[in-house]
Structure formats: structure tokens, C-alpha cells
Write an enzyme that holds these catalytic residues in place. Structure first.
Site, PDB file in Angstrom:
ATOM      1  N   ARG A  51       0.686  -1.293   0.024  1.00  0.00           N
ATOM      2  CA  ARG A  51       0.046  -0.008  -0.030  1.00  0.00           C
ATOM      3  C   ARG A  51       0.778   1.217   0.067  1.00  0.00           C
ATOM      4  NH1 ARG A  51      -5.115  -0.843   1.520  1.00  0.00           N
ATOM      5  NH2 ARG A  51      -5.784  -2.906   2.206  1.00  0.00           N
ATOM      6  N   LYS A 159      -2.585 -18.631   4.277  1.00  0.00           N
ATOM      7  CA  LYS A 159      -3.986 -19.160   5.489  1.00  0.00           C
ATOM      8  C   LYS A 159      -4.213 -17.936   6.243  1.00  0.00           C
ATOM      9  CE  LYS A 159      -3.359 -20.823   9.459  1.00  0.00           C
ATOM     10  NZ  LYS A 159      -2.911 -20.157  10.465  1.00  0.00           N
ATOM     11  N   ASP A 188       0.007 -24.278   3.266  1.00  0.00           N
ATOM     12  CA  ASP A 188      -0.036 -24.364   4.472  1.00  0.00           C
ATOM     13  C   ASP A 188       1.397 -24.764   5.131  1.00  0.00           C
ATOM     14  OD1 ASP A 188      -0.011 -25.839   6.842  1.00  0.00           O
ATOM     15  OD2 ASP A 188      -2.089 -26.273   6.711  1.00  0.00           O
ATOM     16  N   HIS A 189       2.317 -23.806   5.800  1.00  0.00           N
ATOM     17  CA  HIS A 189       3.616 -23.873   5.736  1.00  0.00           C
ATOM     18  C   HIS A 189       4.076 -25.233   6.652  1.00  0.00           C
ATOM     19  CE1 HIS A 189       3.086 -22.155   9.966  1.00  0.00           C
ATOM     20  NE2 HIS A 189       4.121 -22.599  10.304  1.00  0.00           N
ATOM     21  N   LYS A 193       7.657 -28.315   6.250  1.00  0.00           N
ATOM     22  CA  LYS A 193       8.629 -28.840   7.208  1.00  0.00           C
ATOM     23  C   LYS A 193       8.991 -30.189   6.731  1.00  0.00           C
ATOM     24  CE  LYS A 193       6.419 -26.390  10.976  1.00  0.00           C
ATOM     25  NZ  LYS A 193       7.053 -25.381  11.522  1.00  0.00           N
ATOM     26  N   GLU A 227       3.049 -24.443  21.720  1.00  0.00           N
ATOM     27  CA  GLU A 227       3.949 -23.025  21.680  1.00  0.00           C
ATOM     28  C   GLU A 227       4.030 -22.453  22.929  1.00  0.00           C
ATOM     29  OE1 GLU A 227       3.214 -20.671  17.890  1.00  0.00           O
ATOM     30  OE2 GLU A 227       1.117 -21.547  17.884  1.00  0.00           O
ATOM     31  N   ASP A 246      -7.182 -21.266  13.852  1.00  0.00           N
ATOM     32  CA  ASP A 246      -5.818 -20.804  13.603  1.00  0.00           C
ATOM     33  C   ASP A 246      -4.825 -22.206  13.251  1.00  0.00           C
ATOM     34  OD1 ASP A 246      -3.736 -18.798  13.083  1.00  0.00           O
ATOM     35  OD2 ASP A 246      -2.918 -19.576  15.019  1.00  0.00           O
ATOM     36  N   HIS A 251      -2.999 -26.836   9.755  1.00  0.00           N
ATOM     37  CA  HIS A 251      -1.885 -27.513  10.353  1.00  0.00           C
ATOM     38  C   HIS A 251      -2.057 -29.014  10.741  1.00  0.00           C
ATOM     39  CE1 HIS A 251      -0.278 -23.712   9.338  1.00  0.00           C
ATOM     40  NE2 HIS A 251      -0.251 -23.286  10.568  1.00  0.00           N
ATOM     41  N   LYS A 351      -1.345 -21.795  22.804  1.00  0.00           N
ATOM     42  CA  LYS A 351      -0.161 -20.834  23.119  1.00  0.00           C
ATOM     43  C   LYS A 351       0.141 -20.567  24.525  1.00  0.00           C
ATOM     44  CE  LYS A 351      -0.771 -18.591  18.752  1.00  0.00           C
ATOM     45  NZ  LYS A 351       0.204 -18.612  18.061  1.00  0.00           N
ATOM     46  N   LYS A 356       7.510 -25.668  23.606  1.00  0.00           N
ATOM     47  CA  LYS A 356       7.415 -25.641  22.259  1.00  0.00           C
ATOM     48  C   LYS A 356       7.712 -26.984  21.858  1.00  0.00           C
ATOM     49  CE  LYS A 356       8.716 -23.653  17.737  1.00  0.00           C
ATOM     50  NZ  LYS A 356       7.201 -23.432  17.207  1.00  0.00           N
TER      51      LYS A 356
HETATM   52  C1  BG6 Z   1       0.727 -20.058  11.944  1.00  0.00           C
HETATM   53  C2  BG6 Z   1      -0.417 -19.475  13.083  1.00  0.00           C
HETATM   54  O1  BG6 Z   1      -0.051 -20.605  10.952  1.00  0.00           O
HETATM   55  O2  BG6 Z   1       1.363 -21.086  12.604  1.00  0.00           O
HETATM   56  C3  BG6 Z   1       0.344 -19.096  14.360  1.00  0.00           C
HETATM   57  O3  BG6 Z   1      -1.138 -18.479  12.675  1.00  0.00           O
HETATM   58  C4  BG6 Z   1       1.217 -20.183  14.803  1.00  0.00           C
HETATM   59  O4  BG6 Z   1      -0.602 -18.504  15.458  1.00  0.00           O
HETATM   60  C5  BG6 Z   1       2.239 -20.767  13.749  1.00  0.00           C
HETATM   61  O5  BG6 Z   1       2.218 -19.377  15.987  1.00  0.00           O
HETATM   62  C6  BG6 Z   1       3.037 -21.698  14.378  1.00  0.00           C
HETATM   63  O6  BG6 Z   1       3.905 -22.079  13.211  1.00  0.00           O
HETATM   64  P1  BG6 Z   1       5.527 -22.800  13.579  1.00  0.00           P
HETATM   65  O7  BG6 Z   1       5.893 -23.259  12.518  1.00  0.00           O
HETATM   66  O8  BG6 Z   1       6.059 -21.885  14.531  1.00  0.00           O
HETATM   67  O9  BG6 Z   1       4.918 -24.197  14.414  1.00  0.00           O
END
Ligand code: BG6
Length: 503
Positions: A51, A159, A188-189, A193, A227, A246, A251, A351, A356
Site C-alpha cells: 500500500r 492461510k 500451509d507452511h 517442514k 507453543e 488458527d 496445520h 499458546k 514448544k
Molecule cells: C501459524 C499460526 O499459521 O502457525 C500461528 O497462525 C502459529 O498462530 C504458527 O504460531 C505456528 O507455526 P510454527 O511453524 O512455529 O509451528
């Protein structure tokens, strides 16, 4: 699934939301790592769109600073220069039908001419989902969206893809009016992994696990995505989303489907995704009663993480002081197919938990016979396979062994495989593989429309019940703990417990 070590097609990546957090923390470092490993073609360019009005030079300066901060010590001057030579920026109002998109069109033409790049474009939508369809529509309207004359056009959508079943269906329908499904990459990241990708290799690249990977041998499956972080600067988004939206339909369901699916006919995108979606379709939708019995929500109160005091969720920035949003969710469900009938799957995420820790535990049934009756052995060790996804990546087999000595005693032991011991530390954001796959046109690790909708179909009834009956006990777990007692009770009613152990 492509595994070939090859360079991606010459192309331009257009990033919408180029001045945002995702771009600097994940996308730039991932592109940098890809270039370093020789996966990006020389004929490659980035056009950032945001923007803010800014010159390309100013954007490059910002990118240099970001790469130094987020690509770590690996970022060297030559590598950074390689990027700067190929990066451009244009800014403006995304809602404006004319100016911004005409500017993008001109810029793409100039960038392709200057760098001798054929017009292969992929658009990365690092923008709020409410803008996805509109921005895509404008790209198409300006003649930049359809694959033509052998040149491809692809769209990556971040997402969250919708906020419930109805909105995901609408978004899919809107996009499919203007794009073909094979142009749409829903990211979807978690699928980027390494250990997540390794689930398929572990199961289908070895012969010893698959024969016992079913209801005859497995007692239950547990998936934990815990987390220690709170909501950081994302309170605004998070307070309207919550832990279930979320993390679960995306995931966690990726982890569930890869763990539970049948062997695909091949590793091409559709064969793998056909098997994944069958698993989601076999999860019975939660009735209102199930939602009360088999779904637990939680919200953290102030507590301590690693010995440091942290505030409760309701005191976080941009979070309502009487918020009813859950920061923890745990579910129990079954997959109604021949392989998994009667095997409960327990999943949880939250959270500000004690550690973690992301893992999948396959808990096997007890040995059928207590052979050591006249010995001090009171209980046999139950076997489990634990797939560790983060922070350490690896696989552990847990079993019983005789403790040396004249009397038969059994001790629980672990056989550990640790990724970094065998393959060295890999520097990766998780986005490298996904960006690369998009550039070579492999959608295996992206979500198809039916997968997204099947995920929402499972969780939407829970969201509805939670929405109708606000949580009365919030906050109900202390930051730094393993979550609300109700989640322990849910699994405890089945005579089981969460595995909170760490490697
Ligand atoms: C994201 C969520 O998609 O994934 C976050 O929106 C979350 O809230 C994160 O913290 C977790 O990703 P990772 O790779 O750190 O497990």
C-alpha cells in the site's frame, strides 16, 4: 512429489503485502536460501507490491536490512546483491481498479524485458483473506492472470483460507470463477517442514511400519502442537480467529491426514491429495453433544515461561479485556474407515504452553500376554512411535528392555533418530520447498479446494457451539502449564493421558 534437484523455471514472483511481516521473516529468507542452493534461475525477479508508495531503491534498502536480520549469518554480500539486482517495488491502493494494476502491468513488462524473463508469473497473496478474490480478479482483468502461450500464471494464497465452511466455500467458488484449480496454491507452511514430509517416506518408504499402522495394533494417536509464544503483535487477527481456526483445520489436519492416509497410487499431486481428503471426509462431523464432550477450549491466564512472567491473554495488545477467544483447543475424534475404526485420535494445540513441542505419537496396544507373572514386573511397557516435528526433528521408538541383573525387571527405553545428527543442521524457514514447488508447478504440498472445505466441515459445528455457549471458566490455564484440566479429563475418561515428554 518432485524430488529432482533442478532449477525452477525463469519467472517473476509478485508479492502482494511486500512490506509485511511474512515477507521479511519468511519469504525473503526462503528465497535467499533457494538462490544460495542454486534452485532459483538467473532469470528471476521479484516485484513487491504494497500500500505504501516507495521507490524500488528504498524497498531494496529495506530488503537488505531484513535479509541481514532474518536470513541469519548465512546472508553474504554477494547473495544480497544478487537479490537487489532483481527486486522492484510498486505501491498503491489495492481497491483502486485502475492505477495500481496498470502500474504492475507496466512494471512486469519492463522487468521481463530488462531481465530477459518470459512472462511466467506467480503471485503471493500475503494479504488478508478478505482481499484475496478481489486482488485476483483485478490481476485477471488486467490480462495478467491466465496462463497462455506456454507461459504460466500461478497464485499462492496464505492461510487462513476462510473462517468457517461457508466462507471457505464462497472463497473457493469466487476464485474458481476466474482461475483454474491448477493455478491455485493454498499454502500451509506445515507441509514445508522436513519431518512432516518425512511422514510419507517413513510410512511408505519402509516395509516394517505399515503392517502395524492400523486398528489391529494401534491403541490411539496423539498430536500435539504446543507453543510457548503468546499472540505477539497479532492480537487483532488472533482475537477474531482463536486457536481452533488458527491451527486445526489446516496445520493439525495436515498432520492427521499424512499420518492416517492410505498409500497413494503414486506421488503425484492428485493421488496424494485424494488420499488425504478421504481421511478428512471419514472424520464424522461433531454433533452439538460431541462438541461439548469431545472438544475442549482454554485461554491462558498470566504465568511464567522459562522463568519470566508473562501477561494473561486478556491483557495482550489488541485483545478485548473480556475476550472469550480460545488460545487452546483439544479434540477427540475417530476416523471411520477400515484402517482406523475405533482408534481415537486426540489432538491439541495452544499458546503459552510449557514447551514448544510438536509431535505425533502412535501409541500401540499392550502386548497380548503378561508372560512375566512370577517376577517383579507389574506392567509391560507400551510401545510407541513418536515423530518429533519441532523444535528437534526426529523419530523415537519407545519399548521395554530387560534391566541387567538376576531378576527380571523391565525398563522403558528409547531408540532415537535425530535429523540433525544424520543430515546436519538444515537452515530452512519451511517456505523454501513450497515456493520452489510452485515455481515448478508441483501442487502436492498445497491444499486443494476439497481438502480445505473438508477440514472446515469437521470444525465448523464446534465453532458454532462455542459461539452459542460462551466459555464461562476463561481464563482456565496458567501460562507455562500444559493447558486446561478439562483436556486432561477428556483423555483421562478413556484411561489415557497426554504425553508431555520432550526429547
Ligand atoms: C501459524 C499460526 O499459521 O502457525 C500461528 O497462525 C502459529 O498462530 C504458527 O504460531 C505456528 O507455526 P510454527 O511453524 O512455529 O509451528
Amino acid at each position: 512429489m518432485a524430488g529432482a534437484d533442478k532449477t525452477a523455471d525463469p519467472c517473476v514472483m509478485v508479492i502482494f503485502g511486500a512490506t509485511g511481516d511474512l515477507t521479511k521473516r519468511k519469504l525473503f529468507p526462503a528465497l535467499y536460501n533457494l538462490a544460495k542452493d542454486g534452485h532459483l534461475p538467473d532469470k528471476f525477479a521479484i516485484v513487491g507490491v504494497g500500500r505504501q508508495e516507495m521507490l524500488s531503491d528504498e524497498f531494496r534498502d529495506q530488503m537488505i536490512a531484513d535479509l541481514k536480520e532474518f536470513a541469519g549469518k548465512e546472508a553474504d554480500e554477494n547473495g544480497i546483491k544478487w537479490f537487489c539486482d532483481r527486486t522492484y517495488y510498486t505501491g498503491g491502493d489495492f481497491d483502486d481498479d485502475k492505477k495500481l494494476f496498470a502500474d504492475i502491468k507496466d512494471m512486469l513488462r519492463d522487468v521481463c524485458d530488462a531481465n530477459d524473463i518470459p512472462p511466467n508469473f506467480f503471485y503471493y497473496m500475503a494479504i488478508p483473506p478478505s482481499m484475496f478474490a478481489n486482488v485476483a480478479k483485478k490481476i485477471v482483468k488486467n490480462g495478467l492472470g491466465r496462463s497462455e502461450n506456454g507461459n504460466w500464471r500461478r497464485f499462492i494464497f496464505e492461510k487462513p483460507f476462510g473462517r468457517d465452511l461457508a466462507s471457505a466455500q464462497k472463497l473457493n467458488a469466487d476464485l474458481l470463477k476466474i482461475l483454474n484449480e491448477d493455478q491455485i496454491y493454498r499454502i500451509d507452511h506445515y507441509l514445508g517442514k522436513e519431518t512432516v514430509q518425512n511422514i510419507m517416506v517413513f510410512r511408505f518408504g519402509n516395509s516394517v511400519f505399515e503392517p502395524i499402522w492400523n486398528r489391529n495394533f494401534v491403541d490411539h494417536v496423539q498430536i500435539t502442537v504446543a507453543e510457548t509464544l503468546g499472540v505477539e503483535q497479532r492480537g487483532g487477527y488472533y482475537d477474531s480467529a482463536g486457536a481452533l481456526r488458527d491451527m486445526v483445520p489446516n496445520h493439525i489436519f495436515q498432520l492427521v491426514t499424512l499420518t492416517a492416509m492410505e498409500p497413494p497410487a503414486s506421488f503425484n499431486a492428485d493421488s496424494v491429495r485424494n488420499e488425504q481428503v478421504k481421511i478428512l471426509q471419514a472424520i464424522q462431523p461433531f454433533s452439538p453433544e460431541d462438541a461439548l464432550q469431545c472438544a475442549v477450549r482454554g485461554q491462558y491466564a498470566a504465568g511464567a515461561i522459562d522463568g519470566k512472567a508473562v501477561p494473561g491473554y486478556r491483557s495482550e495488545e489488541k485483545v478485548a479485556s473480556d475476550s472469550n477467544t480460545e488460545t487452546y483447543a483439544a479434540l477427540k475424534f475417530e476416523i471411520d474407515n477400515w484402517r482406523w475404526a475405533d482408534v481415537p485420535f486426540y489432538v491439541r494445540t495452544g499458546k503459552r504452553l510449557a514447551a514448544k513441542h510438536t509431535s505425533i505419537v502412535i501409541q500401540f496396544k499392550q502386548a497380548p500376554l503378561m508372560l512375566f507373572r512370577d517376577t517383579p514386573v507389574e506392567r509391560l511397557t507400551t510401545n510407541r512411535i513418536e515423530i518429533h516435528i519441532q523444535p528437534d526433528e526426529g523419530i523415537t521408538l519407545h519399548f521395554g528392555a530387560k534391566i541387567p541383573g538376576p531378576i527380571v525387571k523391565i525398563g522403558a527405553v528409547d531408540m532415537d533418530f535425530n535429523y540433525s545428527d544424520h543430515f546436519g543442521e538444515q537452515i530452512s524457514t519451511g517456505y523454501e520447498r513450497l515456493l520452489y514447488d510452485c515455481m515448478i508447478g508441483d501442487a502436492t504440498l498445497f491444499q486443494r479446494a476439497d481438502m480445505v472445505e473438508a477440514g472446515w466441515r469437521v470444525v465448523t459445528p464446534i465453532l458454532d457451539v462455542w459461539n452459542a455457549i460462551p466459555a464461562r471458566s476463561f481464563p482456565n490455564y496458567t501460562a507455562g502449564s500444559w493447558g486446561p484440566a478439562e483436556a486432561d479429563d477428556m483423555i483421562g475418561r478413556d484411561g489415557r493421558s497426554w504425553k508431555n515428554t520432550l526429547i
